[in-house]
Design a protein around this motif. Structure first.
Motif, PDB file in Angstrom:
ATOM      1  N   GLU A   1       0.814  -1.217   0.000  1.00  0.00           N
ATOM      2  CA  GLU A   1       0.000   0.000   0.000  1.00  0.00           C
ATOM      3  C   GLU A   1       0.847   1.267   0.000  1.00  0.00           C
ATOM      4  O   GLU A   1       1.832   1.381   0.728  1.00  0.00           O
ATOM      5  CB  GLU A   1      -0.891  -0.007   1.242  1.00  0.00           C
ATOM      6  N   ARG A   2       0.382   2.234  -0.803  1.00  0.00           N
ATOM      7  CA  ARG A   2       0.951   3.574  -0.747  1.00  0.00           C
ATOM      8  C   ARG A   2      -0.177   4.586  -0.566  1.00  0.00           C
ATOM      9  O   ARG A   2      -1.234   4.462  -1.184  1.00  0.00           O
ATOM     10  CB  ARG A   2       1.735   3.913  -2.017  1.00  0.00           C
ATOM     11  N   ASN A   3       0.042   5.580   0.270  1.00  0.00           N
ATOM     12  CA  ASN A   3      -0.974   6.593   0.579  1.00  0.00           C
ATOM     13  C   ASN A   3      -0.513   7.980   0.149  1.00  0.00           C
ATOM     14  O   ASN A   3       0.671   8.263   0.048  1.00  0.00           O
ATOM     15  CB  ASN A   3      -1.271   6.642   2.078  1.00  0.00           C
ATOM     16  N   ASP A   4      -1.488   8.836  -0.083  1.00  0.00           N
ATOM     17  CA  ASP A   4      -1.245  10.258  -0.263  1.00  0.00           C
ATOM     18  C   ASP A   4      -2.484  10.989   0.228  1.00  0.00           C
ATOM     19  O   ASP A   4      -3.482  10.367   0.605  1.00  0.00           O
ATOM     20  CB  ASP A   4      -0.945  10.588  -1.729  1.00  0.00           C
TER      21      ASP A   4
ATOM     22  N   ASP B   1      11.773  -4.933  -1.181  1.00  0.00           N
ATOM     23  CA  ASP B   1      11.951  -4.872   0.275  1.00  0.00           C
ATOM     24  C   ASP B   1      12.198  -3.431   0.740  1.00  0.00           C
ATOM     25  O   ASP B   1      11.634  -2.981   1.746  1.00  0.00           O
ATOM     26  CB  ASP B   1      13.124  -5.761   0.702  1.00  0.00           C
ATOM     27  N   ALA B   2      13.045  -2.713   0.001  1.00  0.00           N
ATOM     28  CA  ALA B   2      13.355  -1.338   0.379  1.00  0.00           C
ATOM     29  C   ALA B   2      12.132  -0.442   0.245  1.00  0.00           C
ATOM     30  O   ALA B   2      11.858   0.396   1.110  1.00  0.00           O
ATOM     31  CB  ALA B   2      14.499  -0.800  -0.479  1.00  0.00           C
TER      32      ALA B   2
ATOM     33  N   LEU C   1       7.540   2.618   2.410  1.00  0.00           N
ATOM     34  CA  LEU C   1       6.121   2.949   2.386  1.00  0.00           C
ATOM     35  C   LEU C   1       5.468   2.807   3.757  1.00  0.00           C
ATOM     36  O   LEU C   1       4.514   3.534   4.073  1.00  0.00           O
ATOM     37  CB  LEU C   1       5.396   2.083   1.357  1.00  0.00           C
ATOM     38  N   ALA C   2       5.975   1.898   4.595  1.00  0.00           N
ATOM     39  CA  ALA C   2       5.436   1.793   5.958  1.00  0.00           C
ATOM     40  C   ALA C   2       5.664   3.100   6.712  1.00  0.00           C
ATOM     41  O   ALA C   2       4.773   3.594   7.422  1.00  0.00           O
ATOM     42  CB  ALA C   2       6.087   0.631   6.688  1.00  0.00           C
TER      43      ALA C   2
ATOM     44  N   ALA D   1       2.739   6.289   7.748  1.00  0.00           N
ATOM     45  CA  ALA D   1       2.617   6.914   9.066  1.00  0.00           C
ATOM     46  C   ALA D   1       2.687   8.428   8.953  1.00  0.00           C
ATOM     47  O   ALA D   1       1.897   9.155   9.584  1.00  0.00           O
ATOM     48  CB  ALA D   1       3.710   6.390  10.001  1.00  0.00           C
ATOM     49  N   TYR D   2       3.603   8.913   8.132  1.00  0.00           N
ATOM     50  CA  TYR D   2       3.733  10.358   7.929  1.00  0.00           C
ATOM     51  C   TYR D   2       2.478  10.928   7.281  1.00  0.00           C
ATOM     52  O   TYR D   2       1.974  11.989   7.688  1.00  0.00           O
ATOM     53  CB  TYR D   2       4.956  10.658   7.062  1.00  0.00           C
ATOM     54  N   VAL D   3       1.948  10.240   6.269  1.00  0.00           N
ATOM     55  CA  VAL D   3       0.754  10.729   5.570  1.00  0.00           C
ATOM     56  C   VAL D   3      -0.437  10.777   6.520  1.00  0.00           C
ATOM     57  O   VAL D   3      -1.234  11.724   6.501  1.00  0.00           O
ATOM     58  CB  VAL D   3       0.448   9.861   4.335  1.00  0.00           C
ATOM     59  N   GLY D   4      -0.551   9.770   7.379  1.00  0.00           N
ATOM     60  CA  GLY D   4      -1.633   9.773   8.361  1.00  0.00           C
ATOM     61  C   GLY D   4      -1.534  10.947   9.314  1.00  0.00           C
ATOM     62  O   GLY D   4      -2.544  11.589   9.651  1.00  0.00           O
TER      63      GLY D   4
END
Length: 379
Positions: A159-162, A344-345, A350-351, A355-358
């Protein structure tokens, strides 16, 4: 079930394609995607090679995923240039890659059309498998709705968020009723912005695309292309695309036209689908104080209130939308990379990014222009 690729949306009849996608979302409709292909908005020479995935069995077509072989990362609005650079540094080519996306369209919605949940899950599993079989660097599904996101995550994609900014209709009677929910200083700022545009002698019309003449569409396109020319870029969409798709009977296209005297000086190009208005493109002949906000945001909100629409998705990015009544919300994409070291990187990155996006969404929400309702005192 077996999967095959289509080199063009037009290889399937419109009724067959559209039957698998919800009718209220305009960007996965056959007419929109076929017009992009027919009028040179996408193609191999532009780095967008259509290779749409079709999943079928003895009962017919079970699922469809709009799919493109990408030779670059432009026009996606989910930025992975750093991933491409990291891949280059470890000696692995990043392009081409597969993306399950709508070209130039950062509007969340369906990316897999499916007849049932099993077909959706099977198609989501095919995205990494097709990338691996083709020997490309990975598969990426962009701006997913809930069902497709769940299927892609179950298929092993990460998952990736924005954050985007959307407007929601709380049953406002009119624009004044909407502004009445703002704090005093924020309300005064918007009224001042709107007054400046009115005092400049600019009036507005909101019209359906099929209501414009060809000459009027030519003016719209010149304004749209001018915004790209100012940045030294080629417009993503062609004049022929607009003259075809924009003028089709009952088109989803809506245009906010800013008119000074008899001259069209700015335009916002929007699409209407279901209970949502989608803001997509903007163009202007010159710079006017507050004209962008009025044309792209306030006129769209006013239109939604008049028409009873519940949601205005005004496009990607733009923290300036927050002060104008738009609410921060999380968007989601899903990614799979063939190179284990890179995957893996990226998974680790993205983890931390999620957290930053949240945190950013919560911080932005705290700066909403709406009046704060005091909590009831405890008894």
């Amino acid at each position: 079930m077996r999967v095959r690729h289509l080199e063009s949306v037009a290889a399937l009849p419109a009724a067959q394609w559209d039957a698998l996608f919800p009718p209220g979302y305009p960007f996965t409709r056959h007419a929109f995607l076929a017009a992009l292909e027919a009028h040179d908005c996408v193609g191999t020479e532009l780095g967008w090679t259509p290779c749409h995935a079709v999943l079928g069995d003895e009962a017919g077509i079970a699922a469809i995923a709009p799919l493109y072989l990408k030779a670059h990362s432009y026009g996606e609005f989910v930025f992975d240039f750093a991933w491409a650079d990291a891949s280059r540094r470890i000696g692995q080519p990043y392009y081409p890659k597969f993306i399950n996306a709508i070209p130039f369209t950062p509007c969340s919605g369906p990316r897999i059309g499916a007849r049932d949940a099993l077909s959706r899950m099977t198609m989501a599993q095919q995205l990494p498998a097709l990338a691996a079989a083709a020997g490309v660097s990975g598969a990426h599904a962009l701006f997913l709705d809930d069902a497709d996101f769940a299927a892609c995550r179950a298929a092993g994609m990460v998952e990736r968020n924005d954050v985007q900014f959307h407007w929601y209709n709380a049953g406002y009677a009119d624009f004044a009723g909407f502004l009445a929910t703002f704090s005093s200083d924020k309300r005064k700022k918007i009224l001042r912005e709107r007054r400046r545009v009115a005092e400049a002698g600019i009036r507005f019309e909101v019209r359906a695309g099929d209501d414009l003449s060809e000459a009027e569409w030519q003016c719209v396109y010149r304004l749209y292309a001018n915004t790209y020319a100012e940045r030294g870029q080629r417009p993503y969409l062609t004049r022929e695309f607009f003259l075809d798709y924009g003028r089709q009977p009952d088109t989803a296209v809506r245009l906010v036209l800013a008119i000074e005297g008899t001259e069209m000086v700015a335009v916002a190009i929007l699409l209407r689908g279901g209970d949502t208005l989608y803001g997509r493109h903007w163009g202007a002949a010159d710079r006017y104080n507050g004209l962008h906000f009025e044309t792209c945001y306030y006129q769209g909100i006013d239109y939604c209130i008049r028409e009873g629409l519940q949601h205005f998705d005004a496009g990607a990015q733009g923290e300036h939308k927050l002060a104008r009544g738009f609410t921060p919300m999380i968007t989601r994409s899903a990614h799979w990379l063939a190179e284990p070291r890179l995957f893996d990187a990226v998974t680790d990155h993205l983890a931390r990014e999620r957290a930053y996006v949240g945190e950013r969404e919560a911080l932005l929400d705290a700066h909403s222009p709406y009046k704060r309702i005091a909590a009831e005192p405890e008894i």
